[in-house]
Motif scaffolding. Sequence first.
Motif, PDB file in Angstrom:
ATOM      1  N   ARG A 146       0.719  -1.160   0.001  1.00 23.34           N
ATOM      2  CA  ARG A 146      -0.019   0.006  -0.008  1.00 23.34           C
ATOM      3  C   ARG A 146       0.887   1.303   0.128  1.00 23.34           C
ATOM      4  O   ARG A 146       0.459   2.391  -0.261  1.00 23.34           O
ATOM      5  N   LYS A 147       2.059   1.142   0.372  1.00 19.43           N
ATOM      6  CA  LYS A 147       2.817   2.255   0.354  1.00 19.43           C
ATOM      7  C   LYS A 147       3.582   2.506  -1.082  1.00 19.43           C
ATOM      8  O   LYS A 147       3.059   1.720  -2.126  1.00 19.43           O
ATOM      9  N   GLU A 148       4.005   3.566  -1.386  1.00 19.15           N
ATOM     10  CA  GLU A 148       4.438   3.802  -2.771  1.00 19.15           C
ATOM     11  C   GLU A 148       5.585   2.897  -3.041  1.00 19.15           C
ATOM     12  O   GLU A 148       6.641   2.467  -2.500  1.00 19.15           O
ATOM     13  N   ALA A 149       5.148   2.142  -4.413  1.00 18.20           N
ATOM     14  CA  ALA A 149       6.251   0.886  -4.771  1.00 18.20           C
ATOM     15  C   ALA A 149       7.444   1.364  -5.148  1.00 18.20           C
ATOM     16  O   ALA A 149       8.296   0.549  -4.647  1.00 18.20           O
ATOM     17  N   GLN A 150       7.701   2.400  -5.618  1.00 13.56           N
ATOM     18  CA  GLN A 150       8.964   2.673  -5.974  1.00 13.56           C
ATOM     19  C   GLN A 150      10.024   3.093  -4.769  1.00 13.56           C
ATOM     20  O   GLN A 150      11.100   3.015  -4.900  1.00 13.56           O
ATOM     21  N   ALA A 151       9.076   3.376  -3.530  1.00 14.91           N
ATOM     22  CA  ALA A 151       9.865   3.644  -2.493  1.00 14.91           C
ATOM     23  C   ALA A 151      10.415   2.295  -1.582  1.00 14.91           C
ATOM     24  O   ALA A 151      11.312   2.373  -0.959  1.00 14.91           O
ATOM     25  N   ILE A 152       9.679   1.142  -1.951  1.00 15.98           N
ATOM     26  CA  ILE A 152      10.157   0.042  -1.234  1.00 15.98           C
ATOM     27  C   ILE A 152      10.632  -1.141  -2.209  1.00 15.98           C
ATOM     28  O   ILE A 152      10.818  -2.141  -1.633  1.00 15.98           O
ATOM     29  N   ARG A 153      10.618  -1.007  -3.286  1.00 13.97           N
ATOM     30  CA  ARG A 153      10.952  -1.977  -4.285  1.00 13.97           C
ATOM     31  C   ARG A 153      12.133  -1.909  -5.223  1.00 13.97           C
ATOM     32  O   ARG A 153      12.300  -0.477  -5.366  1.00 13.97           O
ATOM     33  N   ASP A 154      12.798  -2.733  -5.319  1.00 16.14           N
ATOM     34  CA  ASP A 154      13.955  -2.493  -6.300  1.00 16.14           C
ATOM     35  C   ASP A 154      13.693  -2.721  -7.823  1.00 16.14           C
ATOM     36  O   ASP A 154      13.076  -3.708  -8.063  1.00 16.14           O
ATOM     37  N   PRO A 155      13.880  -1.620  -8.372  1.00 12.09           N
ATOM     38  CA  PRO A 155      13.288  -1.753  -9.782  1.00 12.09           C
ATOM     39  C   PRO A 155      13.846  -2.703 -10.884  1.00 12.09           C
ATOM     40  O   PRO A 155      12.898  -3.162 -11.575  1.00 12.09           O
ATOM     41  N   LEU A 156      14.808  -3.002 -10.595  1.00 14.22           N
ATOM     42  CA  LEU A 156      15.748  -4.199 -11.335  1.00 14.22           C
ATOM     43  C   LEU A 156      15.035  -5.578 -11.124  1.00 14.22           C
ATOM     44  O   LEU A 156      14.604  -6.373 -12.123  1.00 14.22           O
ATOM     45  N   THR A 157      15.049  -5.924  -9.768  1.00 11.78           N
ATOM     46  CA  THR A 157      14.456  -7.348  -9.423  1.00 11.78           C
ATOM     47  C   THR A 157      13.312  -7.501  -9.207  1.00 11.78           C
ATOM     48  O   THR A 157      12.635  -8.775  -9.309  1.00 11.78           O
ATOM     49  N   GLY A 158      12.632  -6.349  -8.658  1.00 10.37           N
ATOM     50  CA  GLY A 158      11.149  -6.573  -8.233  1.00 10.37           C
ATOM     51  C   GLY A 158      11.087  -7.050  -6.711  1.00 10.37           C
ATOM     52  O   GLY A 158      10.177  -6.946  -6.082  1.00 10.37           O
ATOM     53  N   LEU A 159      12.321  -7.271  -6.122  1.00 11.18           N
ATOM     54  CA  LEU A 159      12.404  -7.646  -4.712  1.00 11.18           C
ATOM     55  C   LEU A 159      12.162  -6.205  -3.853  1.00 11.18           C
ATOM     56  O   LEU A 159      12.466  -5.238  -4.343  1.00 11.18           O
ATOM     57  N   LEU A 160      12.066  -6.523  -2.364  1.00 10.74           N
ATOM     58  CA  LEU A 160      11.750  -5.589  -1.505  1.00 10.74           C
ATOM     59  C   LEU A 160      13.465  -4.716  -1.476  1.00 10.74           C
ATOM     60  O   LEU A 160      14.285  -5.383  -1.742  1.00 10.74           O
ATOM     61  N   ASN A 161      13.334  -3.380  -1.670  1.00 11.28           N
ATOM     62  CA  ASN A 161      14.647  -2.617  -1.490  1.00 11.28           C
ATOM     63  C   ASN A 161      15.067  -2.723   0.058  1.00 11.28           C
ATOM     64  O   ASN A 161      14.322  -3.192   0.941  1.00 11.28           O
ATOM     65  N   GLN A 162      16.108  -2.026   0.370  1.00 13.14           N
ATOM     66  CA  GLN A 162      16.543  -2.324   1.851  1.00 13.14           C
ATOM     67  C   GLN A 162      15.652  -1.448   2.670  1.00 13.14           C
ATOM     68  O   GLN A 162      15.197  -2.269   3.971  1.00 13.14           O
ATOM     69  N   ALA A 163      15.161  -0.445   2.666  1.00 15.57           N
ATOM     70  CA  ALA A 163      14.278   0.310   3.322  1.00 15.57           C
ATOM     71  C   ALA A 163      12.852  -0.631   3.322  1.00 15.57           C
ATOM     72  O   ALA A 163      12.423  -0.636   4.417  1.00 15.57           O
ATOM     73  N   GLY A 164      12.503  -1.043   2.277  1.00 19.12           N
ATOM     74  CA  GLY A 164      11.136  -1.809   2.320  1.00 19.12           C
ATOM     75  C   GLY A 164      11.277  -2.884   3.145  1.00 19.12           C
ATOM     76  O   GLY A 164      10.227  -3.576   3.845  1.00 19.12           O
ATOM     77  N   MET A 165      12.504  -3.763   3.081  1.00 12.17           N
ATOM     78  CA  MET A 165      12.791  -4.801   3.698  1.00 12.17           C
ATOM     79  C   MET A 165      12.710  -4.520   5.386  1.00 12.17           C
ATOM     80  O   MET A 165      12.115  -5.409   6.126  1.00 12.17           O
ATOM     81  N   GLU A 166      13.436  -3.641   5.602  1.00 13.52           N
ATOM     82  CA  GLU A 166      13.450  -3.219   7.125  1.00 13.52           C
ATOM     83  C   GLU A 166      11.846  -2.951   7.785  1.00 13.52           C
ATOM     84  O   GLU A 166      11.583  -3.328   8.691  1.00 13.52           O
ATOM     85  N   HIS A 167      11.227  -2.067   6.925  1.00 10.06           N
ATOM     86  CA  HIS A 167       9.847  -1.595   7.142  1.00 10.06           C
ATOM     87  C   HIS A 167       9.138  -3.035   7.526  1.00 10.06           C
ATOM     88  O   HIS A 167       8.240  -3.250   8.514  1.00 10.06           O
ATOM     89  N   SER A 168       9.133  -3.836   6.319  1.00 11.03           N
ATOM     90  CA  SER A 168       8.352  -5.083   6.363  1.00 11.03           C
ATOM     91  C   SER A 168       8.980  -6.235   7.693  1.00 11.03           C
ATOM     92  O   SER A 168       7.944  -6.565   8.291  1.00 11.03           O
ATOM     93  N   ILE A 169       9.882  -6.073   7.924  1.00 16.16           N
ATOM     94  CA  ILE A 169      10.414  -7.111   9.144  1.00 16.16           C
ATOM     95  C   ILE A 169       9.987  -6.391  10.472  1.00 16.16           C
ATOM     96  O   ILE A 169       9.631  -7.218  11.314  1.00 16.16           O
ATOM     97  N   MET A 170      10.323  -5.016  10.460  1.00 18.94           N
ATOM     98  CA  MET A 170       9.793  -4.236  11.857  1.00 18.94           C
ATOM     99  C   MET A 170       8.270  -4.618  11.918  1.00 18.94           C
ATOM    100  O   MET A 170       8.053  -4.787  13.043  1.00 18.94           O
ATOM    101  N   ASP A 171       7.527  -4.675  11.009  1.00 16.60           N
ATOM    102  CA  ASP A 171       6.005  -4.684  11.063  1.00 16.60           C
ATOM    103  C   ASP A 171       5.855  -6.242  11.637  1.00 16.60           C
ATOM    104  O   ASP A 171       4.878  -6.596  12.473  1.00 16.60           O
ATOM    105  N   PHE A 172       6.542  -7.170  11.038  1.00 17.03           N
ATOM    106  CA  PHE A 172       6.305  -8.455  11.438  1.00 17.03           C
ATOM    107  C   PHE A 172       6.929  -9.020  12.831  1.00 17.03           C
ATOM    108  O   PHE A 172       6.089  -9.688  13.543  1.00 17.03           O
ATOM    109  N   LEU A 173       7.989  -8.179  13.370  1.00 20.85           N
ATOM    110  CA  LEU A 173       8.199  -8.557  14.404  1.00 20.85           C
ATOM    111  C   LEU A 173       7.483  -7.809  15.612  1.00 20.85           C
ATOM    112  O   LEU A 173       7.239  -8.319  16.891  1.00 20.85           O
ATOM    113  N   LYS A 174       6.850  -6.713  14.994  1.00 24.29           N
ATOM    114  CA  LYS A 174       5.720  -6.343  16.140  1.00 24.29           C
ATOM    115  C   LYS A 174       4.624  -7.355  16.440  1.00 24.29           C
ATOM    116  O   LYS A 174       4.232  -7.254  17.496  1.00 24.29           O
ATOM    117  N   MET A 175       4.279  -7.806  15.319  1.00 22.84           N
ATOM    118  CA  MET A 175       3.094  -8.712  15.262  1.00 22.84           C
ATOM    119  C   MET A 175       3.368  -9.997  16.026  1.00 22.84           C
ATOM    120  O   MET A 175       2.866 -10.821  16.715  1.00 22.84           O
TER     121      MET A 175
END
Length: 460
Positions: A146-175
Amino acid sequence: MANIEAILSTISQKYISIHVIDIKNDRYEAVKSIEAIDKFSAGEASAQKALNNVMNHLTQGESQKIINEFTDLSTLEERLKAQNIIRCSFFSNATGWCEATFIRCDKCEKKPSKKAIFMVEDINEQIRRERTMLEQIRKAEEQALRKEAQAIRDPLTGLLNQAGMEHSIMDFLKMCPAASCVLMTLDIDNFKLINDVFGHIVGDDVLIKVADILREKCPKPCFLARNGGDEFTVFFTNTSLEEIRPFFKSFVNKRTYFEANNEHHEFSMSMGAAEYPVQTNDYKRLREMADAALYAVKMNHKDGYQFYYEGLEEGNREQLGFNIGDLIKGLPGAFIVYKVDTNGHILFANDDAIKLFGCDSMQDLILYSEGSFINLIHPDDLKHVLRSVYDQYRILQNTDGSKEYQDGFVKFRIINKQGKEINVDCSGRPIANKFHGDIVYVFIHESDVKEQYIKKAANL
């Protein structure tokens, strides 16, 4: 005996049913059972028939087919010969999700098993936790999307970028703050060399290939990211270092290739990992641990994996105190690398070599020599130098493996950019390089300077 009884008591609390199966005589003895099992097996002496009666009443559809194949005693000896413990998950109408286990009782693994312990465990709670875990990951990924795709995704591979990864992990660990997880950092060995030799388009293809391999091979559920450059991160959930070890072993043993110039070239990857929350419950520290483990692999010939352990950084710091750049600059003398071809194409020269030939930079040296080591040699000495190089190359090609390298030594004259003739002593070592083919490492010393050093040393 008291200890055995205590162990059996503990085990019986975990399992719905425990039976000792006499495979050879088709008999069974109940250690623990429940009414749902007893009422379908009462009075039946045959272990196989009793198992079939119970499972046919408690299961249906695909689960019935799966568990009937698993409890087939006619194949059990052979299956337990290959593995001492075998397991199978199925759905029971009476108790929900269960896991059945056969454990061989015989000490001698070379002989067929005659007896086995058969146990059935209620795994509804485990299934519930796994589904909750998957649901939390799904929610975390949806929130990230739901966040801006370009801000959290690596455009070349389609994987999360570093910021997107850290945000996703932090959300997961909170839950799921108590979930057992593993963080892996991975990079591609010699990726800069791949870019330099084959070009950045091929390098991008390699990055995309690695991303696709991670999507396909990494055990689910997990988070995948490209941090930048050739470094990737994988966050495995609901697992530990020991549980994930088989994946690491299979991953590093897999041969991986990229295509360039209509040829296939092999490349390798290095990985480091650390476990949450066993080793640390702080994500930043977890990342440092995984990085330290990765660096340990890079310092140990690459192409492998390392799990973090206490004190690993100390060894890394000691090794990382040296790097290739410092080493090349610190070499006492001129150092050149060139290809074994008709021109001796120059691949590298250190600062002392550039200075020896009267040039200002590597680019200046390439322009002066037209990129060829041959052009740096005095024309009158060229024939005997080439003969020396050829002799070394021939020995390398014909080696029987008893000696990996064959060093050579030759004296000749060079001509620097200012036209000055300089007598030099040259030692070289030809080797086979998987990217450049056959190359030669060359150390060059001015003969006069070398003789002065020898005289000084003699007078000490």
